[in-house]
Design a protein around this motif. Structure first.
Motif, PDB file in Angstrom:
ATOM      1  N   UNK A  18     -12.365  18.651  -6.203  1.00 53.05           N
ATOM      2  CA  UNK A  18     -11.641  17.536  -5.573  1.00 53.05           C
ATOM      3  C   UNK A  18     -10.131  17.721  -5.675  1.00 53.05           C
ATOM      4  N   UNK A  19      -9.425  17.192  -4.686  1.00 52.54           N
ATOM      5  CA  UNK A  19      -7.973  17.116  -4.768  1.00 52.54           C
ATOM      6  C   UNK A  19      -7.608  16.005  -5.744  1.00 52.54           C
ATOM      7  N   UNK A  20      -6.439  16.125  -6.348  1.00 53.59           N
ATOM      8  CA  UNK A  20      -6.056  15.214  -7.419  1.00 53.59           C
ATOM      9  C   UNK A  20      -4.938  14.273  -6.992  1.00 53.59           C
ATOM     10  N   UNK A  21      -4.884  13.095  -7.641  1.00 49.86           N
ATOM     11  CA  UNK A  21      -3.768  12.190  -7.363  1.00 49.86           C
ATOM     12  C   UNK A  21      -2.518  12.633  -8.116  1.00 49.86           C
ATOM     13  N   UNK A  22      -1.406  12.001  -7.815  1.00 51.00           N
ATOM     14  CA  UNK A  22      -0.148  12.318  -8.487  1.00 51.00           C
ATOM     15  C   UNK A  22      -0.294  12.164 -10.003  1.00 51.00           C
ATOM     16  N   UNK A  23       0.227  13.110 -10.780  1.00 48.23           N
ATOM     17  CA  UNK A  23       0.142  12.989 -12.251  1.00 48.23           C
ATOM     18  C   UNK A  23       0.909  11.783 -12.783  1.00 48.23           C
ATOM     19  N   UNK A  24       1.803  11.209 -11.977  1.00 46.56           N
ATOM     20  CA  UNK A  24       2.556  10.030 -12.410  1.00 46.56           C
ATOM     21  C   UNK A  24       1.703   8.765 -12.365  1.00 46.56           C
ATOM     22  N   UNK A  26       0.861  -1.185   0.000  1.00 47.26           N
ATOM     23  CA  UNK A  26       0.000   0.000   0.000  1.00 47.26           C
ATOM     24  C   UNK A  26       0.898   1.236   0.000  1.00 47.26           C
ATOM     25  N   UNK A  27       0.761   2.064  -1.030  1.00 51.53           N
ATOM     26  CA  UNK A  27       1.524   3.309  -1.126  1.00 51.53           C
ATOM     27  C   UNK A  27       0.558   4.431  -0.763  1.00 51.53           C
ATOM     28  N   UNK A  28       0.734   4.994   0.438  1.00 46.50           N
ATOM     29  CA  UNK A  28      -0.294   5.860   1.023  1.00 46.50           C
ATOM     30  C   UNK A  28       0.098   7.334   0.944  1.00 46.50           C
ATOM     31  N   UNK A  29      -0.827   8.147   0.402  1.00 50.04           N
ATOM     32  CA  UNK A  29      -0.620   9.594   0.353  1.00 50.04           C
ATOM     33  C   UNK A  29      -0.130  10.101  -0.985  1.00 50.04           C
ATOM     34  N   UNK A  30      -0.558   9.459  -2.081  1.00 48.31           N
ATOM     35  CA  UNK A  30      -0.064   9.825  -3.418  1.00 48.31           C
ATOM     36  C   UNK A  30      -0.875  10.980  -4.018  1.00 48.31           C
ATOM     37  N   UNK A  31      -0.922  12.081  -3.306  1.00 49.97           N
ATOM     38  CA  UNK A  31      -1.609  13.267  -3.821  1.00 49.97           C
ATOM     39  C   UNK A  31      -0.693  14.097  -4.704  1.00 49.97           C
ATOM     40  N   UNK A  32      -1.320  14.864  -5.580  1.00 52.11           N
ATOM     41  CA  UNK A  32      -0.558  15.822  -6.385  1.00 52.11           C
ATOM     42  C   UNK A  32       0.117  16.818  -5.448  1.00 52.11           C
ATOM     43  N   UNK A  33       1.386  17.071  -5.631  1.00 52.16           N
ATOM     44  CA  UNK A  33       2.136  17.962  -4.750  1.00 52.16           C
ATOM     45  C   UNK A  33       2.896  17.218  -3.676  1.00 52.16           C
ATOM     46  N   UNK A  34       2.337  16.062  -3.262  1.00 53.56           N
ATOM     47  CA  UNK A  34       3.044  15.222  -2.293  1.00 53.56           C
ATOM     48  C   UNK A  34       4.022  14.299  -3.013  1.00 53.56           C
ATOM     49  N   UNK A  35       3.621  13.854  -4.232  1.00 54.47           N
ATOM     50  CA  UNK A  35       4.511  13.032  -5.063  1.00 54.47           C
ATOM     51  C   UNK A  35       4.166  13.263  -6.528  1.00 54.47           C
ATOM     52  N   UNK A  36       5.109  13.685  -7.353  1.00 50.15           N
ATOM     53  CA  UNK A  36       6.452  14.098  -6.927  1.00 50.15           C
ATOM     54  C   UNK A  36       6.386  15.428  -6.170  1.00 50.15           C
TER      55      UNK A  36
END
Length: 959
Positions: free
Chosen positions: A565-571, A495-505
């Motif tokens: 909504x907040x977005x997930x990492x673009x990666x 589980x990779x937790x906290x993959x929000x945009x801005x948090x990763x990368x």
């Protein structure tokens, strides 16, 4: 010539056992140290356990080894310590005296550290930082070179200098570097120096994924002279399933992860990767404890979280001058926390100290007096501060108390708390001993000088670094990883937790005043930490996951606003979105309960949805009952005996807030004690009332018509007013010893001015007012007792005291002095909030009529505020014909309280005051609802009051 190689590896072969054994065999064969360099603490711990006897270290450790070999004399600083010594340096230098505040010093120190991490000298600063060149040059000369204080960056730079100056071969048989995808500019400079010093080096770079950054790193190493022996990259695809799960909040994100993990067949096959290491670990540990989920990580807390560390800082920072008991109270609390005093014992001791300055327990008192005798110099040698603190720690009497408790106490919670404090004491003593020994060994004991506040900051920073273990790691549990050590995971589900945009990368975070543009303008020789470089590195971190486990669940927080909504990492654009979403509602609809609390929450949710339950748990029934009571706001309490005599002020108090009235007058709940912030309003009010009455009495102005008062009498008032005020103010100061002399003096001068303005208004409205020449002050502080019949035949006696009654022929006027602002409105009268003026006017008129046996009329009643003594509109109730331009009482035409029958029974009937008084009197003996008509922000019972904003709005009365 020794050989330096760059070789290929996979993410799962980092620190492989055969590689560790090979390094150890070289060490044994050549009888010379071999080093194995790894990027994270978890890798280091794992490798050391696999191969005892081999030095598994970091780049910093290599640099320290080189300085030790060269017998270099220095004192090592952490980055935080560098900031403290930088501030001390600024204070010592008169050139920068105006800039020596902590914030600026921290900015300079962080900028200096960032510049050094880039491998730059003070002469190579980018143009934007050119103004700092002379400061950094002088710092390096006086602090780094003369005092030998080396931070982590300068330790590496000094090691590089020693390597460049060395002509003989180093005592290093081999260095293997593993687990890295890139190197910082400073690490690359050290590698270059080691390569030129002919040290055997093997560097293993991952090749199981198409890592772009790894190719760039290999090219840099080859340019240094390393031989590229990498094989063709072979992509290893282990992961067969990836998904992305959204959560409404961070809390629901972690609960969703934990509940899925608990449903897994084996915890050993599951791991969690923390994107945000600090906050993520705190949240996971908290909720894992709630769910009973074992974690393969020890639970630790910094020394700053212990009572001991807070106590030591309080000892260092206590003022030198004598202080009030309130100012000493924090120190009292620290002592009580050290001795594990809690609950009633804790509260009683605080109350006792505030009231008398005495202690209940002798051992607490002894420690308190020992602290007050403790003397610290404002400025001293660092070594002396360390030595004095060490002596103080060893002599602390509480330590023997802890030892006794650990042997005798059987309360588990107390034992855990005491054990934690004792371990903190041992750890701190050991670290201070090491610091003292290091200063002595390096010959710096008599060199380093610090101010006391900076030593306190040093101790605070030390407490943030040192940690005590609260709970050992579970052998069988969920593994917790970071991007740097996730290669250790050998299970199936991650589980990779906290993959929000801005948090990763994440965005590049350069320290101090260094900006991204400075990286492009500087002479940085190797991979600068630009945003592009950081993104490539994080992309490599993400790519490595494909080689590690079969199934990966990425999670992120989308929030609760569907429109934004907040977005997930673009990666993660290509990762499949899971249908499930973790939210509170979805969790409540789940079929399983994991804790008793979770079970009750889900039952409560379904009850709220209208479902029925045959066997409703007792806790839920209790909660439902409490909620109904909270919503209703009723607080019935039948008093056996009703008193027929009631003060008008009590009626007003009940009308303002029945709940507060019950606490204050029936249960006599005292206000929580608090430090004095201003002179008591009650003390001021009493002083003002006594002062006015005494002066009017002494000058024989009572019952003297205003027009007949002599000029000499009136002119004496200001002088006598100030003289009597000075005499009475002595008692006020005695009652308010906790206030500073400045505060007392400011309040004193403020009230002297107000009294002066009050007398000016008195003369204008009364003594110099020709229209009231025949009127006189009839009496001061007159008691009123008025019979008041209510339904049922009960005869009430309303009581009160009128500050002042003026009389002229058949006319009377009553006045009520107020030290604060005062006003009255018709709505406040009807609601019962302002009853004194109308009831006193009615009762006093009837009382005087009985005494004089003649008919009287009440012309009006008014407040006289000493803050607004000239005010004559909105603060009184007057007969209609006495308002306006020709008013003998100077009542402004803006006055809205115009009454034709004021002071009569007709007026009481018009405002339904008889019914209102009866309702209030009846309620005072039976109902105490949370229905405030007037809710003061300063109410002392706010902490226990459950009033809502809606309830305030529903019952508030417009003035």
């Amino acid at each position: 010539m020794s050989e330096q190689y760059v070789r290929s590896t996979s993410s799962k072969e980092v620190a492989a056992k055969k590689r560790l054994e090979y390094a150890f065999s070289v060490q044994k064969q050549k009888n010379c140290p071999a080093f194995y360099v790894l990027p994270s603490a978890m890798w280091l711990k794992t490798a050391r356990k696999q191969q005892p006897g081999l030095a598994v270290i970091t780049f910093d450790d290599i640099a320290r080894y080189l300085l030790m070999q060269a017998e270099e004399v220095y004192y090592p600083l952490t980055e935080q310590e560098r900031s403290l010594f930088f501030e001390q340096f600024l204070r010592e230098e008169q050139t920068f005296e105006g800039e020596a505040d902590s914030g600026r010093a921290l900015g300079y120190a962080d900028t200096y550290g960032q510049v050094k991490r880039l491998g730059l000298t003070a002469e190579q600063l980018p143009a934007a930082l050119e103004p700092l060149r002379s400061l950094f040059t002088e710092y390096e000369q006086k602090v780094v070179k003369e005092r030998k204080l080396l931070d982590p960056e300068n330790i590496i730079l000094r090691a590089i200098q020693l390597l460049e100056q060395r002509s003989t071969r180093l005592d290093i048989s081999l260095i293997i570097i593993d687990g890295y995808v890139d190197f910082s500019p400073l690490q690359t400079l050290l590698l270059e120096a080691l390569q030129k010093a002919d040290v055997p080096i093997e560097i293993y770079l991952p090749a199981d994924q198409p890592y772009q950054i790894v190719g760039h790193t290999a090219d840099e190493l080859v340019s240094l002279g390393f031989s590229d022996q990498r094989q063709e990259p072979v992509s290893v695809q282990v992961t067969v399933e990836k998904e992305l799960v959204a959560a409404t909040t961070a809390e629901e994100q972690w609960r969703g992860v934990i509940e899925e993990i608990l449903a897994a067949p084996s915890l050993d096959d599951v791991a969690v990767l923390l994107v945000d290491e600090k906050r993520g670990r705190e949240e996971l540990e908290r909720l894992a404890a709630e769910y009973g989920l074992p974690l393969q990580t020890a639970k630790k807390r910094p020394l700053t979280a212990t009572a001991l560390h807070a106590f030591l800082l309080a000892c260092l920072r206590q003022p030198r001058s004598v202080r009030s008991r309130w100012e000493q109270l924090p120190l009292v609390e620290h002592i009580l926390a050290l001795y594990q005093r809690s609950g009633l014992e804790y509260a009683k001791q605080k109350q006792c100290f505030l009231q008398t300055g005495e202690w209940i327990k002798e051992e607490d008192e002894q420690l308190f007096h020992a602290i007050t005798r403790l003397k610290w110099k404002k400025k001293d040698l660092f070594s002396r501060y360390v030595g004095q603190m060490l002596v103080w720690l060893r002599e602390l009497p509480v330590v023997s108390s802890w030892r006794a408790q650990l042997k005798a106490d059987d309360d588990l919670e107390t034992l855990q708390a005491v054990a934690r404090e004792y371990r903190a004491w041992e750890l701190l003593c050991k670290r201070l001993e090491m610091t003292a020994e290091l200063l002595e060994e390096r010959g710096l004991a008599g060199e380093l000088t610090l101010s006391l506040d900076l030593f306190a900051n040093w101790l605070k920073e030390l407490g943030e670094r040192l940690q005590v273990t609260d709970k050992r790691r579970a052998e069988n549990g969920v593994a917790i990883h970071t991007w740097r050590d996730v290669g250790l995971f050998r299970g199936k589900k991650l589980y990779v937790v906290g993959m929000n945009e801005g948090a990763f990368p994440q965005l590049s975070q350069l320290s101090g005043y260094v900006q991204e543009r400075d990286l492009h303008e500087s002479a940085i020789r190797f991979s600068a930490p630009t945003q592009k470089q950081l993104r490539q590195k994080q992309l490599a971190y993400l790519q490595q996951l494909d080689s590690i486990c079969e199934s990966i669940t990425f999670t992120y927080v989308k929030g609760v606003d569907p429109l934004h909504p907040q977005l997930p990492s673009p990666l993660l654009e290509d990762v499949r979105r899971a249908e499930r979403e973790w939210s509170w509602e979805a969790r409540m609809k789940g079929k399983n309960s994991y804790t008793e609390r979770d079970h009750h929450e889900k039952l409560a949710f379904h009850l709220g949805q209208g479902y029925r339950m045959e066997d409703e748990p007792q806790p839920l029934r209790e909660i439902a009952t409490r909620l109904e009571r909270l919503a209703d706001g009723r607080e019935p309490l039948r008093l056996e005996k009703k008193s027929a005599t009631v003060a008008v002020t009590a009626l007003e108090s009940y009308a303002r807030c029945p709940f507060r009235y019950a606490l204050e007058r029936l249960f006599q709940v005292k206000e929580a004690e608090a430090a004095e912030e201003q002179v008591s309003p009650l003390a001021i009010g009493q002083l003002v009332h006594e002062l006015i009455e005494e002066i009017y009495t002494e000058l024989q102005l009572i019952r003297l018509p205003f027009a007949k008062a002599g000029a000499e009498q009136l002119e004496r008032v200001p002088e006598l007013l100030q003289e009597r005020f000075e005499q009475k103010w002595v008692a006020v100061e005695e009652q308010n010893r906790g206030l500073s002399r400045l505060d007392l003096e400011q309040t004193k001068q403020q009230w002297k001015k107000r009294l002066d303005r009050w007398w000016q208004a008195e003369r204008k409205h009364f003594w110099d007012n020709e229209a009231l020449g025949e009127m006189a002050i009839e009496a001061m502080e007159t008691s009123v007792r008025m019979p008041f019949s209510v339904k049922g035949g009960t005869e009430l006696i309303l009581t009160g005291k009128v500050d002042r009654v003026d009389k002229s022929g058949e006319a009377i006027v009553i006045y009520d002095y107020k030290t604060g602002k005062a006003s009255v409105s018709a709505e406040e009268v009807r609601s019962g909030l302002k009853l004194q003026l109308p009831l006193y006017a009615f009762g006093l008129r009837e009382q005087l009529e009985r005494q004089t046996k003649r008919q009287l009329r009440a012309d009006g009643a008014s407040y006289i505020s000493l803050r607004e003594p000239a005010k004559r509109a909105g603060n009184g109730i007057w007969r209609k014909e006495l308002i306006g331009k020709h008013s003998p009482y100077s009542v402004s035409s803006f006055c809205k309280n115009r009454e034709e029958s004021f002071g009569t029974g007709q007026y009481l009937d018009a405002y339904n005051l008889k019914e209102r008084v009866e309702a209030l009197w009846s309620g005072m003996h039976s109902e105490f609802p949370v229905e405030p008509q007037e809710c003061a922000a300063s109410c002392p019972y706010r902490a226990v009051c459950r009033v809502t904003e809606e309830q305030k709005a529903d019952h508030a009365v417009k003035a």
